[in-house]
Enzyme design. Structure first.
Site, short mmCIF file in Angstrom:
data_model
loop_
_atom_site.label_atom_id
_atom_site.label_comp_id
_atom_site.label_asym_id
_atom_site.label_seq_id
_atom_site.Cartn_x
_atom_site.Cartn_y
_atom_site.Cartn_z
N GLY A 276 209.29 -4.72 17.01
CA GLY A 276 209.69 -3.35 17.33
C GLY A 276 208.90 -2.76 18.49
O GLY A 276 208.09 -3.44 19.12
N ASP B 151 208.91 -11.55 6.20
CA ASP B 151 209.60 -10.57 5.37
C ASP B 151 208.60 -9.95 4.41
O ASP B 151 208.08 -10.63 3.51
CB ASP B 151 210.73 -11.27 4.60
CG ASP B 151 211.50 -10.33 3.69
OD1 ASP B 151 211.18 -9.12 3.65
OD2 ASP B 151 212.43 -10.81 3.00
N THR C 11 214.06 1.81 9.40
CA THR C 11 214.02 3.09 10.13
C THR C 11 215.39 3.67 10.46
O THR C 11 215.47 4.64 11.21
CB THR C 11 213.21 2.93 11.43
OG1 THR C 11 213.81 1.90 12.23
CG2 THR C 11 211.77 2.56 11.14
N TYR D 178 215.35 8.24 3.75
CA TYR D 178 214.30 7.59 4.54
C TYR D 178 212.94 8.20 4.23
O TYR D 178 211.96 7.48 3.98
CB TYR D 178 214.62 7.75 6.03
CG TYR D 178 213.50 7.34 6.95
CD1 TYR D 178 213.09 6.01 7.04
CD2 TYR D 178 212.84 8.29 7.74
CE1 TYR D 178 212.05 5.65 7.90
CE2 TYR D 178 211.82 7.93 8.60
CZ TYR D 178 211.42 6.61 8.67
OH TYR D 178 210.40 6.25 9.51
#
Length: 301
Positions: free
Chosen positions: A11, A36, A70, A133
């Site tokens: 990211g 993961d 996200t 979220y």
């Protein structure tokens, strides 16, 4: 010297942390497909490998958890998946760090607050997430802070960077596609360049490795200052050499989204600086630096 493992390394933040690697700071930043965080076996193996390699090289091991679900709007209908990454994954990672006594820096968000404050949020202010979220990120904070690990939660907000989808890159694209555009002017926060955030996190990592960690386990780290999304968009246009008056203000009600946005999500950096950490520069200065290298390319279009 540091050896840093960054789950979620593909990211914006992971890329900038990798870019800051040096002989003094080694960075391994696996993508979510490579590591993961919801897989206990994979996480344990990665943290064990980090600790073993750091011991052999005479370095201090440390984990910066940038792995997160996200997709704020998608989480409203997929909260279970978001919870697996943001809460369960954080718990798995913290447990592995605790077992090997590896310090952990866990990234969190302004979305854990309700957004109804009239002053910048302090780390100890009551949480009150209003979106799926936000709820999953708040659960992740609880998981790591209750894990027994040597952990620091760092909340940030309005992050943009060179990779991935973000507000600055969206505005850059729309500036070339539309004559005018409307941007909400009733949500306020602090735009934060991921490169500056990465530098701040390594600043924190070094203090931990040097044996002078902050006593407070929850901190805020954003670029200094605040604005609205409308003000942010106008600044982007100005930096691109475009007419900022092409950006028009609108209200949140005029631009409905599945997930509620915090009307006010400015985070106070006071605890960060009181811990002896370097305050990030003003958001407008960071934006200028971020966009300046792209101007020659834009001007040749």
């Amino acid at each position: 010297m540091l050896s840093v493992l960054v789950p979620g390394g593909s990211g914006q933040l992971g890329g900038d942390l990798s870019a800051l690697a040096s002989p003094e700071v080694q960075v391994v930043a696996p993508s979510s497909s490579e590591l993961d965080v919801t897989s206990a076996g994979s996480v344990i193996a990665a943290v064990n490998a980090l600790a073993a390699a750091a011991a052999e090289a005479g370095r201090h091991p440390l984990v910066i958890n940038a792995a997160a679900y996200t997709a704020v709007d998608a989480a409203e209908t997929d909260e279970q998946r978001a919870f697996r990454v943001n809460a369960d994954g954080a718990r798995v990672l913290a447990a592995a760090c605790s077992s090997r006594r590896v310090p952990l820096i866990h990234l969190s968000t302004d979305y854990v607050f309700p957004g109804d404050s009239t002053r910048p949020y302090e780390p100890e202010d009551p949480l009150g997430p209003r979106s799926a979220y936000g709820r999953t990120k708040a659960a992740g904070e609880d998981a790591v802070l209750g894990s027994g690990a040597q952990v620091w939660v760092v909340r940030t907000a309005w992050v943009y960077g060179a990779s991935g989808t973000n507000f600055v890159e969206t505005m850059r694209r729309l500036e070339s596609e539309r004559d005018t555009l409307s941007v909400v002017d009733d949500q306020r926060g602090s735009p934060t360049w991921s490169a500056d955030l990465a530098a701040g996190l390594l600043n924190l990592a070094r203090t931990i490795a040097e044996g002078h960690p902050p006593q407070r386990r929850v901190l805020h780290c954003t670029n200094a200052g605040e604005t609205t999304w409308y003000g942010f968009a106008r600044a982007i246009f100005e930096e691109l050499g475009a007419d900022p008056d092409r950006v028009k203000p609108c209200t949140t009600a005029e631009f409905p989204r599945p997930a509620p946005r915090p009307p006010y999500s400015v985070l106070s950096n006071e605890a960060w600086t009181k811990a002896g950490l370097t305050e990030l520069r003003p958001w407008r200065d960071a934006l200028h630096t971020y966009l300046t290298p792209t101007l020659p390319e834009r001007q040749t279009r």
